[in-house]
Write an enzyme that holds these catalytic residues in place. Structure first.
Site, PDB file in Angstrom:
ATOM      1  N   GLY A 312       0.824  -1.207   0.000  1.00 41.35           N
ATOM      2  CA  GLY A 312       0.000   0.000   0.000  1.00 41.35           C
ATOM      3  C   GLY A 312       0.851   1.246   0.000  1.00 41.35           C
ATOM      4  CD  GLU A 313       4.170   2.672   2.865  1.00 42.64           C
ATOM      5  OE1 GLU A 313       5.037   3.121   2.093  1.00 42.64           O
ATOM      6  OE2 GLU A 313       4.446   2.166   3.965  1.00 42.64           O
ATOM      7  N   GLY A 314       0.756   3.671  -1.742  1.00 41.72           N
ATOM      8  CA  GLY A 314       0.946   4.219  -3.083  1.00 41.72           C
ATOM      9  C   GLY A 314       2.148   3.620  -3.784  1.00 41.72           C
TER      10      GLY A 314
END
Lengths: 347, 347
Positions: A312-314
């Site tokens: 995640g997180e981008g």
């Protein structure tokens, strides 16, 4: 998508000094962005801006993850200090990083790069009733729309979705079921690495959430009101904000690269609210979460990076950015057979 | 690979602020490069330098491709003028582009960015006897080694293989059969887009080349002399040069990103000559050619980009460069749980 720009982009691809179709999926990306921008070639999608939407989840109380809820705010501090993987990847691709607190369960100290637009101190427990009120879901959507507008106003020509929220793969799985009709067991995965027992509990919680909130039946031809109700019922504040971020990008005709399963599930909500928004989305990667592939299939998106990321997180969206730029750059810079004096193949 | 650096790199990955294994394949890339460099973290593999090795093929006379042989030299001119896809991708990732004439069937005018180290005006027809003499194959290997040395001397910290040679997927298929023992029908593909009839002819030509050159039997535990004989028998001058380029990179402990099926088949020869060289290789992508997957499996390499590219030139290798950099950058820049004050998951 603009049909003339799509046709122009396809014809242009076929005149370039390469065998037809030799760039595979990247040719489709370039054609897609031309259609979305209503221009062939489409604008170079750079610079990119990553927005990491952070929020907490009432369902954390159900034991769906071994990570303490405090990790959400600790990781926000890590992003703001530049120490997370998303920061390293953003530096690699030249993207800015903005963290948006739409629902962290704590007051965060002001910091450069942090936008506070807190709708609530986390959601309610989706397994016991709606996670958000109608007012909250709209506020979170608006927060996402506002961030998209601000980043584009500051010069971003590509947006990348990011997220942080301990327990948010549970909400994602529930959203995927609520918008695609898939069963909880198909859409629910191990997130950041839960064991068999926790996974079984997670599936049961997702199933209960759908039942408690009256989302067991798929709803073909869903109304906007029903889409909002489903998003509010089992989504997270970051999911709603990312859905708004996508809608904001689409309204500004700026491409948005979706990260993993959180973004994929949020995009389902965005698509239910405004189907054309998907034209502006590029699937950055396919995560290891099983629900992500279901969401992408429902959206008709093919992921660019498939490296078994589950962070995640981008991070997956950022990795795709150079690939998207490369796809578009070809249309700006590559010579045609005529202009380069290269012979074409014999019929 | 250095076992201590590998162990250090794995341990370092597990301390970073992310769930263990959450970066999937990229963690393995970083660990692999640490082992190859005998340092954890390994050096950032930038800047990158692309070398496009160009040559012609006697087997072109057998009708294995609809493209005229002249396209090799026309595309060299296109590379030197900056108009090819490889140029656009190189610009995207900040890589330099060098074109190396090791065997184009014409005299090329001098140009900036062109290295002329011509071993012959194309190979002989591999379906009628050896494509290269023993002297030619060694000269082409040395040409590749020299280019690797020059580019690293000029500051490159990552090399990327590229190729241009009309008909070179036929030679690649034959090399893959000669080094892995696969059948011609498994290893031969449509290259830049041949029709069914041409594909059938191509398979027959590959089969004949293996028979005529006495390569039908796989040769487990191949000697260096036999590896050279096989490379000379069915390879192209660019294949031999790329094999040398890989050996040169490995001897300098600089990572080399392999492009598609041409590089994959050349890497089989390099691995037969010096097995440890593979430690320094990263598979940039998996092309649409069926033989490429066979070559990568034989080498034990997992490709980073899978986008159905079938262009060559180094395009797939270039696209992988930001991913490789991102994998290594994580080890330099990301905080540990301790340093960032982030809680770990509960046991």
């Amino acid at each position: 998508a603009d049909p003339q720009a799509v046709a122009d982009a396809r014809a242009h691809q076929d005149r370039l000094t390469k065998p037809r179709g030799a760039l595979g999926v990247l040719e489709e990306v370039a054609v897609r962005l031309a259609g979305a921008a209503a221009a062939s070639p489409p604008p170079i999608p750079a610079p990119a801006a990553l927005a990491i939407f952070a929020a907490d989840h009432g369902v954390h109380a159900q034991g769906v993850t071994p990570w303490p809820q405090e990790v959400t705010q600790q990781m926000v501090a890590n992003f703001l200090a530049g120490g997370a993987v998303a920061n390293a990847f953003a530096a690699q691709v030249g993207a800015s990083v903005t963290v948006v607190d739409v629902g962290v369960a704590a007051d965060l100290p002001p910091a450069r790069g942090l936008v506070v637009d807190k709708v609530a101190y986390g959601t309610a427990d989706l397994s016991r009733g709606p996670a958000m009120t109608g007012r909250q879901v709209v506020a979170a959507l608006e927060a996402g729309i506002a961030v998209a507008g601000r980043l584009v106003g500051q010069g971003a020509r590509c947006l990348v979705t990011g997220d942080m929220g301990i327990a948010n793969t549970t909400a994602s799985a529930a959203l995927i079921c609520a918008f695609t009709g898939h069963d909880a067991a198909e859409a629910t995965g191990r997130g950041t690495g839960v064991d068999d027992e926790t996974l079984a509990r997670k599936v049961e919680i997702v199933r209960r959430a759908l039942r408690v909130n009256g989302l067991a039946d798929p709803a073909p031809g869903m109304t906007v009101a029903e889409a909002l109700r489903r998003l509010a019922a089992v989504g997270g504040l970051e999911h709603a904000a990312i859905a708004g971020f996508i809608l904001g990008a689409a309204s500004l005709r700026v491409p948005v690269i979706l990260d993993g399963v959180i973004a994929g599930s949020a995009a389902l909500a965005a698509a239910a609210l405004a189907p054309d928004a998907v034209d502006h989305c590029v699937a950055g990667h396919r995560s290891a979460e099983p629900g992500h592939a279901l969401a992408l299939a429902h959206l008709g998106l093919r992921p660019l990076v498939e490296l078994e990321l589950r962070l995640g997180e981008g991070t997956g969206g950022l990795l795709a950015h150079p690939l998207v730029c490369a796809a578009v750059r070809v249309m700006h810079e590559v010579a045609t057979f005529d202009s380069a004096g290269v012979s074409e193949k014999e019929a």
